[in-house]
Design a protein around this motif. Sequence first.
Motif, short mmCIF file in Angstrom:
data_model
loop_
_atom_site.label_atom_id
_atom_site.label_comp_id
_atom_site.label_asym_id
_atom_site.label_seq_id
_atom_site.Cartn_x
_atom_site.Cartn_y
_atom_site.Cartn_z
N GLY A 1 8.94 9.79 0.77
CA GLY A 1 7.72 9.18 0.25
C GLY A 1 7.44 7.80 0.81
N ALA A 2 8.46 6.94 0.85
CA ALA A 2 8.25 5.56 1.30
C ALA A 2 7.85 5.53 2.78
CB ALA A 2 9.51 4.75 1.06
N SER A 3 8.52 6.34 3.60
CA SER A 3 8.19 6.39 5.03
C SER A 3 6.77 6.91 5.23
CB SER A 3 9.20 7.28 5.76
OG SER A 3 8.85 7.42 7.12
N TYR A 4 6.42 7.92 4.48
CA TYR A 4 5.06 8.49 4.53
C TYR A 4 4.02 7.42 4.19
CZ TYR A 4 1.16 11.42 2.81
OH TYR A 4 -0.06 11.99 2.56
N PRO B 1 0.83 -1.21 0.00
CA PRO B 1 0.00 0.00 0.00
C PRO B 1 0.87 1.26 0.00
CG PRO B 1 0.13 -0.89 2.20
CD PRO B 1 0.86 -1.87 1.32
N GLY B 2 0.25 2.38 -0.33
CA GLY B 2 0.95 3.67 -0.25
C GLY B 2 0.79 4.53 -1.48
N GLY B 3 0.44 3.93 -2.62
CA GLY B 3 0.23 4.73 -3.82
C GLY B 3 1.51 5.35 -4.36
N ILE B 4 1.37 6.45 -5.07
CA ILE B 4 2.49 7.10 -5.73
C ILE B 4 3.60 7.50 -4.74
CG2 ILE B 4 3.18 9.14 -7.03
CD1 ILE B 4 1.83 7.03 -8.71
N PRO B 5 3.27 8.03 -3.53
CA PRO B 5 4.37 8.42 -2.63
C PRO B 5 5.34 7.28 -2.33
CG PRO B 5 2.32 9.37 -1.86
CD PRO B 5 1.96 8.43 -3.00
N ARG B 6 4.86 6.05 -2.37
CA ARG B 6 5.74 4.91 -2.10
C ARG B 6 6.90 4.85 -3.09
NH1 ARG B 6 5.87 -0.72 -3.24
NH2 ARG B 6 4.23 -0.49 -4.81
N HIS B 7 6.70 5.40 -4.27
CA HIS B 7 7.74 5.38 -5.31
C HIS B 7 8.68 6.57 -5.22
CE1 HIS B 7 4.73 2.99 -8.04
NE2 HIS B 7 4.87 2.48 -6.84
N CYS B 8 8.37 7.52 -4.35
CA CYS B 8 9.13 8.77 -4.31
C CYS B 8 10.21 8.70 -3.23
CB CYS B 8 8.21 9.96 -4.04
SG CYS B 8 6.96 10.20 -5.33
N GLY B 9 11.45 8.78 -3.63
CA GLY B 9 12.52 8.71 -2.66
C GLY B 9 12.82 10.03 -1.98
N HIS B 10 12.20 11.09 -2.47
CA HIS B 10 12.52 12.41 -1.93
C HIS B 10 11.42 12.89 -0.98
CE1 HIS B 10 9.46 14.13 -4.57
NE2 HIS B 10 9.94 13.38 -5.54
N SER B 11 11.69 13.95 -0.25
CA SER B 11 10.71 14.62 0.60
C SER B 11 10.30 15.91 -0.13
CB SER B 11 11.34 14.92 1.97
OG SER B 11 12.50 15.70 1.78
N GLN C 1 10.07 6.32 -11.27
CA GLN C 1 10.26 6.21 -9.82
C GLN C 1 10.12 4.77 -9.35
OE1 GLN C 1 7.50 9.32 -8.62
NE2 GLN C 1 9.16 10.80 -8.49
N GLY C 2 9.24 4.01 -10.00
CA GLY C 2 9.14 2.60 -9.66
C GLY C 2 10.42 1.86 -10.00
N ILE C 3 10.99 2.13 -11.17
CA ILE C 3 12.23 1.45 -11.60
C ILE C 3 13.40 1.82 -10.69
CG2 ILE C 3 13.94 1.37 -13.45
CD1 ILE C 3 11.58 1.62 -15.43
N VAL C 4 13.49 3.10 -10.35
CA VAL C 4 14.62 3.57 -9.55
C VAL C 4 14.50 3.14 -8.09
CG1 VAL C 4 15.73 5.65 -8.63
CG2 VAL C 4 15.17 5.50 -11.06
N HIS C 5 13.32 3.39 -7.49
CA HIS C 5 13.21 3.20 -6.04
C HIS C 5 12.72 1.81 -5.63
CE1 HIS C 5 14.27 7.30 -5.30
NE2 HIS C 5 13.25 7.76 -6.00
#
Length: 405
Positions: free
Chosen positions: A62-65, A39-49, A142-146
Amino acid sequence: MMQADVAIIGAGPAGLAAAAHLGLMGVKNIVVLEREAEPGGIPRHCGHSPFGMREFRRVLGGASYARRLAARAEGAGARILCNTTVTALHPGPKLELTGPDGAERLSARVVLLATGTRESSRVQRMIGGQKPGGILTTGALQGIVHLNHQRPFRRPVILGTELVSFSALLTCRQAGIRPVAMIEPGARVVARAGAAVLPLLLGVPVLRETRITGILGRDRVEGVVIDGPGGPREIAADGVLLTGAFRSEATLMAAAGMVLDPRTTGPEIDVFGRLAESGYFAAGNLLRPVETAGMCWASGRRVADAIAVHLTGGLPCPAQGLPLRIDAPAIRYALPQILFPAGPGFHKTIQLRVSRPVSGELRLSQGGDLIARQPIRALPERRVTLPIPRKLGEGPLSLDIEEDA
């Protein structure tokens, strides 16, 4: 057949916020259906704040959020079923879905649609040329990178200058990718002015009033053809990053024959987030492209308030709603599309965006009477809101802009 009081499709910020809020209000048997593995949606793919300042009073990646949102929903009693894809919506509401145990049907008292949004594809942007590898959207990058920890290209061009385009730029930087240019068809950067500093700091030129007219390469991207103020020319690049130009992820609704708003590309809703189809609600970026994770989280909480009242039979009859008509060509979209006076889960404002720079006065009228007004000075992709009067008369409402001379 599975049973639920509330079934939520989509475990992004809106869906998880609604699940958590409903659980805290005492609603039982809440199921969140998520097609991805976590779960988490798009933020899960975002490595930045930054994420989480509104929701958790702190700055998070993003992942922590995403993990915190999911933990909060589960802590409130919601069940999150991942790797579960809803394949059809039916009256009832009833859902068809597939999951780890195969095909299943689910019956719920309420279904909340929180399927989010997606970036437009190359075909939707009508970019010509071959179909080589190396053409990605921000979400795919972001999915490929993170998630996969891979680097799909080294020197791409970035098409677009919306807020998400700068998120893509940050992802490139984190992965050691060096974009050769950001390309903006318009005369100015779409995101707020401060964002334009980032490419300057990273040494990435921003080419305004420039379009990609072709993509070069057979198996992999080798370059792009652009047309700008200096005329057509080629840029060497090994990838194309398509950012922004969001569209609501409304495939399920379209297949079910539900009413969609061609302006927002999402469903038509009333002030409670309710659809015309009995028992269905919607929230988050599905409603319109596109807002921040924090705004989607707030949207999920708001619709949860309305759903809780709906479960007790406390919402007004949908037939009493007043349609909102847009009478200004410069207004790209406005929502909610059906208004009521104040109530639980009530959208307190009309939210709109314009299609070009405008300044003047934003006006809401009913039966020829002006009932709300405020100055407007807005650019495309900037959120504009107009408070909805707590008392409304009878008849359709009209939203207009009287522009400055």
